[in-house]
Design a protein around this motif. Structure first.
Motif, PDB file in Angstrom:
ATOM      1  N   SER A   4     118.928  57.328 -57.270  1.00  0.00           N
ATOM      2  CA  SER A   4     117.624  57.093 -57.904  1.00  0.00           C
ATOM      3  C   SER A   4     117.048  55.739 -57.500  1.00  0.00           C
ATOM      4  N   THR A   5     117.908  54.750 -57.272  1.00  0.00           N
ATOM      5  CA  THR A   5     117.439  53.434 -56.821  1.00  0.00           C
ATOM      6  C   THR A   5     116.841  53.550 -55.431  1.00  0.00           C
ATOM      7  N   VAL A   6     117.541  54.265 -54.569  1.00  0.00           N
ATOM      8  CA  VAL A   6     117.054  54.476 -53.204  1.00  0.00           C
ATOM      9  C   VAL A   6     115.738  55.256 -53.237  1.00  0.00           C
ATOM     10  N   ALA A   7     115.694  56.320 -54.030  1.00  0.00           N
ATOM     11  CA  ALA A   7     114.481  57.135 -54.140  1.00  0.00           C
ATOM     12  C   ALA A   7     113.313  56.294 -54.632  1.00  0.00           C
ATOM     13  N   ASN A   8     113.586  55.430 -55.590  1.00  0.00           N
ATOM     14  CA  ASN A   8     112.537  54.578 -56.137  1.00  0.00           C
ATOM     15  C   ASN A   8     111.994  53.614 -55.080  1.00  0.00           C
ATOM     16  N   ARG A   9     112.862  53.094 -54.236  1.00  0.00           N
ATOM     17  CA  ARG A   9     112.402  52.178 -53.182  1.00  0.00           C
ATOM     18  C   ARG A   9     111.458  52.879 -52.206  1.00  0.00           C
ATOM     19  N   TYR A  10     111.824  54.083 -51.801  1.00  0.00           N
ATOM     20  CA  TYR A  10     110.944  54.840 -50.913  1.00  0.00           C
ATOM     21  C   TYR A  10     109.625  55.142 -51.614  1.00  0.00           C
ATOM     22  N   GLU A  49     120.478  70.180 -43.501  1.00  0.00           N
ATOM     23  CA  GLU A  49     121.799  69.764 -43.960  1.00  0.00           C
ATOM     24  C   GLU A  49     122.875  69.962 -42.899  1.00  0.00           C
ATOM     25  N   ASN A  50     122.559  70.706 -41.845  1.00  0.00           N
ATOM     26  CA  ASN A  50     123.529  71.009 -40.806  1.00  0.00           C
ATOM     27  C   ASN A  50     123.760  69.786 -39.910  1.00  0.00           C
ATOM     28  N   PRO A  51     124.985  69.252 -39.892  1.00  0.00           N
ATOM     29  CA  PRO A  51     125.258  68.069 -39.068  1.00  0.00           C
ATOM     30  C   PRO A  51     125.262  68.383 -37.567  1.00  0.00           C
ATOM     31  N   ASN A  75     105.811  60.222 -41.484  1.00  0.00           N
ATOM     32  CA  ASN A  75     106.710  59.078 -41.290  1.00  0.00           C
ATOM     33  C   ASN A  75     107.810  59.043 -42.343  1.00  0.00           C
ATOM     34  N   LEU A  76     107.467  59.361 -43.586  1.00  0.00           N
ATOM     35  CA  LEU A  76     108.479  59.401 -44.635  1.00  0.00           C
ATOM     36  C   LEU A  76     109.559  60.420 -44.278  1.00  0.00           C
ATOM     37  N   LEU A  77     109.140  61.608 -43.869  1.00  0.00           N
ATOM     38  CA  LEU A  77     110.111  62.649 -43.518  1.00  0.00           C
ATOM     39  C   LEU A  77     110.967  62.239 -42.318  1.00  0.00           C
ATOM     40  N   LEU A  78     110.361  61.558 -41.357  1.00  0.00           N
ATOM     41  CA  LEU A  78     111.121  61.100 -40.186  1.00  0.00           C
ATOM     42  C   LEU A  78     112.156  60.049 -40.580  1.00  0.00           C
ATOM     43  N   VAL A  79     111.762  59.114 -41.427  1.00  0.00           N
ATOM     44  CA  VAL A  79     112.692  58.067 -41.882  1.00  0.00           C
ATOM     45  C   VAL A  79     113.822  58.691 -42.699  1.00  0.00           C
ATOM     46  N   LYS A  83     117.823  58.515 -41.820  1.00  0.00           N
ATOM     47  CA  LYS A  83     118.781  57.923 -42.769  1.00  0.00           C
ATOM     48  C   LYS A  83     119.621  58.981 -43.504  1.00  0.00           C
ATOM     49  N   ASN A  84     119.483  60.250 -43.104  1.00  0.00           N
ATOM     50  CA  ASN A  84     120.196  61.355 -43.767  1.00  0.00           C
ATOM     51  C   ASN A  84     119.925  61.391 -45.268  1.00  0.00           C
ATOM     52  N   ARG A  85     118.660  61.252 -45.638  1.00  0.00           N
ATOM     53  CA  ARG A  85     118.277  61.220 -47.047  1.00  0.00           C
ATOM     54  C   ARG A  85     117.232  62.279 -47.399  1.00  0.00           C
ATOM     55  N   VAL A  86     117.106  63.318 -46.607  1.00  0.00           N
ATOM     56  CA  VAL A  86     116.137  64.374 -46.909  1.00  0.00           C
ATOM     57  C   VAL A  86     116.439  64.992 -48.269  1.00  0.00           C
ATOM     58  N   SER A  87     117.704  64.985 -48.652  1.00  0.00           N
ATOM     59  CA  SER A  87     118.095  65.541 -49.955  1.00  0.00           C
ATOM     60  C   SER A  87     117.531  64.733 -51.125  1.00  0.00           C
ATOM     61  N   SER A  88     117.077  63.514 -50.863  1.00  0.00           N
ATOM     62  CA  SER A  88     116.492  62.665 -51.910  1.00  0.00           C
ATOM     63  C   SER A  88     114.999  62.905 -52.103  1.00  0.00           C
ATOM     64  N   LEU A  89     114.431  63.809 -51.329  1.00  0.00           N
ATOM     65  CA  LEU A  89     112.977  64.013 -51.342  1.00  0.00           C
ATOM     66  C   LEU A  89     112.437  64.333 -52.729  1.00  0.00           C
TER      67      LEU A  89
END
Length: 181
Positions: A4-10, A49-51, A75-79, A83-89
């Motif tokens: 949630s901290t990371v999500a809040n920063r974005y 999610e597929n590595p 740009n948000l989606l690319l970042v 950073k492997n954070r699409v799950s935080s969307l």
């Protein structure tokens, strides 16, 4: 660092950028669309999610599928992909919408009722709760819940106003039980 901290920063960065460019409503609409697409399409979710799928392939996909969206959303989606954070969307979008609403004096409410509320009833609820919360506007999401015997339950943020018949009966039962002790 918590999710949630990371999500809040974005969300803060996106909110500041949207404020600067005066395109907050457009960003909200685009982000909600992206969240819905990921929610509805399990294959897309599995793809991200597929590595084994390279980040470059994922980024090419984003650029192609969302090419009609603003550069900020892309740009948000690319970042997030980098950073492997699409799950935080989902969390990022929730935080962003909350910031936008707070800045605009808007609150969102889930109103549970036994049947769909009329426009007039929704307007009355909006007026009462907007004043109570010192907000200019209250957006209502009416949720029909058949288990409610009557009355309403309103959830705004982490506050719940329960005026359902079921809750009133529970209060009566509690007072009768405590009076008999």
């Amino acid at each position: 660092m918590s999710n949630s901290t990371v999500a809040n920063r974005y969300a803060v960065a996106l909110f500041e950028l949207g404020t600067e460019k005066s395109n907050l409503p457009q960003l909200e609409e685009e982000l909600n669309t992206v969240v819905q697409v990921f929610k509805d399409d399990q294959e897309l979710k599995a793809f991200f999610e597929n590595p084994r799928v390279s980040k470059d392939d994922k980024k090419s996909f984003i650029r192609e599928v969302f090419k009609s969206f603003s550069q900020e959303t892309i740009n948000l989606l690319l970042v997030l992909t980098d950073k492997n954070r699409v799950s935080s969307l989902n969390e990022i979008v929730k935080s962003f919408v909350n910031m936008k609403n707070e800045a605009k004096g808007i609150a969102e409410a889930d109103v549970y009722s036994v049947r769909a509320l009329s426009d007039e009833e929704q307007e009355q609820i909006q007026n009462v709760f907007a004043k109570k919360l010192n907000k200019d506007t209250l957006r209502i999401n009416n949720i029909v819940e058949k288990s409610i015997l009557g009355g309403l339950k309103v959830r705004i943020g982490n506050q719940i106003y329960d005026g359902t018949v079921k809750r009133k009966l529970q209060r009566i039962e509690q007072s009768v039980v405590s009076a008999n002790k």
